[in-house]
Design an enzyme around this catalytic site. Structure first.
Site, PDB file in Angstrom:
ATOM      1  N   GLU A  40       3.572   1.776  15.619  1.00 57.25           N
ATOM      2  CA  GLU A  40       2.822   2.708  14.778  1.00 57.25           C
ATOM      3  C   GLU A  40       3.540   4.048  14.852  1.00 57.25           C
ATOM      4  O   GLU A  40       4.428   4.252  15.682  1.00 57.25           O
ATOM      5  CB  GLU A  40       1.370   2.837  15.254  1.00 57.25           C
ATOM      6  CG  GLU A  40       1.185   3.449  16.624  1.00 57.25           C
ATOM      7  CD  GLU A  40       1.097   4.968  16.614  1.00 57.25           C
ATOM      8  OE1 GLU A  40       0.476   5.539  15.694  1.00 57.25           O
ATOM      9  OE2 GLU A  40       1.652   5.593  17.532  1.00 57.25           O
TER      10      GLU A  40
ATOM     11  N   SER B 284       0.838   7.814  21.619  1.00 62.54           N
ATOM     12  CA  SER B 284       1.749   8.708  20.923  1.00 62.54           C
ATOM     13  C   SER B 284       2.941   9.026  21.821  1.00 62.54           C
ATOM     14  O   SER B 284       3.659   8.123  22.237  1.00 62.54           O
ATOM     15  CB  SER B 284       1.002   9.961  20.466  1.00 62.54           C
ATOM     16  OG  SER B 284       1.729  10.674  19.504  1.00 62.54           O
TER      17      SER B 284
ATOM     18  N   HIS C  43      -2.645   6.421  15.437  1.00 69.50           N
ATOM     19  CA  HIS C  43      -3.195   7.691  14.958  1.00 69.50           C
ATOM     20  C   HIS C  43      -4.167   7.435  13.810  1.00 69.50           C
ATOM     21  O   HIS C  43      -3.903   7.743  12.646  1.00 69.50           O
ATOM     22  CB  HIS C  43      -2.067   8.609  14.492  1.00 69.50           C
ATOM     23  CG  HIS C  43      -1.130   9.018  15.579  1.00 69.50           C
ATOM     24  ND1 HIS C  43      -0.148   8.184  16.070  1.00 69.50           N
ATOM     25  CD2 HIS C  43      -1.023  10.177  16.286  1.00 69.50           C
ATOM     26  CE1 HIS C  43       0.528   8.819  17.019  1.00 69.50           C
ATOM     27  NE2 HIS C  43       0.015  10.027  17.166  1.00 69.50           N
TER      28      HIS C  43
END
Length: 305
Positions: free
Chosen positions: A210, A115, A275
């Site tokens: 992503e 992330s 995620h």
């Protein structure tokens, strides 16, 4: 070119947990540390991991303190891996506070996280020429049993995790590509465009993408920014991960297909990283083969030496 691979871990290895981004919940931290210790690792939690910034509630402590925890952990010769507690936001604020010469002198170690940690993956790759692990976060919401096991296997027995595939993987564009893995979370990659140490992927790269919480029009904007910045010029294949909370999947797929389908490179949907439940640990900076028809990403060598 493939980057330098850090050594794998073993029972008794010392791992440092740091919080370079958002604030950490004490209970989730305790659960994640217990999981690491159950693997036979020794765990040291950074001094400021549970801090809160005095004015900015989205940060785990001040920039100086978060950077100091990361710097101290990496430069400690006893520490073999630095694991990030969670994402959120804040890693970009640390990049220019780190002493890269001292980090390089400390030798290759494992950096694990995902992330917002995408910013650190990019910086460690650019400044240290090091393979890093885009992995689940030990104090995050998605550190479930499947994610834990794949991270554990990658750290201790990386030969067992050279073939990566997800339960819902599918072909977006047919073909086979070879290259060095790079990328991470789309919004962080786009935010880095124009910074001093950020550069588009080198020729013959397999780009991993992503994100979370980005509406389809924002995914469009982020991809368009990377396209206009020349980010896909050297890309030979694209592996897409999860798009949690990004709206209807079909709408996200339509955006990605519209913008990237014309590249003429192999591409897969939902390889299983990012995620999502049971998220995979994916190394960045290693040579790999993307088979879009089989839905597999196969590493040419294990992530860790």
């Amino acid at each position: 070119m493939t980057r330098m691979r850090p050594p794998r871990l073993r029972e008794g290895s010392l791992v440092a947990v740091v919080a370079p981004a958002g604030p950490v919940e004490r209970a989730r931290l305790a659960e994640g540390v217990a999981a690491l210790e159950s693997w036979g690792l020794r765990v040291r939690v950074g001094e400021h991991v549970l801090d809160r910034h005095p004015r900015l509630p989205y940060l785990a402590g001040t920039d100086a303190d978060r950077a100091a925890d990361l710097q101290d952990a990496w430069c400690d010769p006893a520490v073999e891996a630095v694991v990030c507690a969670r994402g959120g936001y804040g890693c970009q604020r640390l990049v220019d506070l780190l002493d890269w010469a001292a980090l390089a002198a400390a030798g290759p170690k494992v950096l694990a996280g995902s992330s917002d940690v995408t910013a650190l993956h990019a910086a460690f790759g650019a400044n240290l020429d090091l393979v890093t692990l885009f992995s689940p976060m030990v104090a995050g919401k998605l550190f479930d049993a499947g994610a834990r096991e794949h991270l554990r296997a990658t750290l201790f027995d990386p030969e067992s995790t050279v073939v990566l595939t997800g339960p819902r993987v599918s072909t977006a564009e047919h073909g086979v590509a070879e290259g060095v893995t790079c990328g991470g979370t789309l919004s962080l990659l786009a935010a880095d465009v124009g910074s001093l140490d950020a550069a588009p992927p080198p020729d013959e790269s397999i780009l991993l993408l992503e994100d979370v919480g980005e509406d389809p029009y924002r995914v469009d904007r982020l991809l368009t920014q990377l396209l206009r910045a020349g980010w896909f010029t050297g890309v030979t294949g694209v592996a897409l991960g999860s798009w949690a909370e990004c709206g209807e999947p079909r709408e996200v797929y339509a955006v990605v297909a519209d913008l990237l389908g014309g590249l003429g490179v192999p591409m897969v949907w939902e390889l299983g990283f990012g995620h999502c439940p049971e998220q995979l640990t994916v190394p960045l900076g290693v040579s790999a083969r993307l088979d879009a028809d089989d839905g597999t990403l196969t590493l040419a060598e294990p992530a860790l030496a």
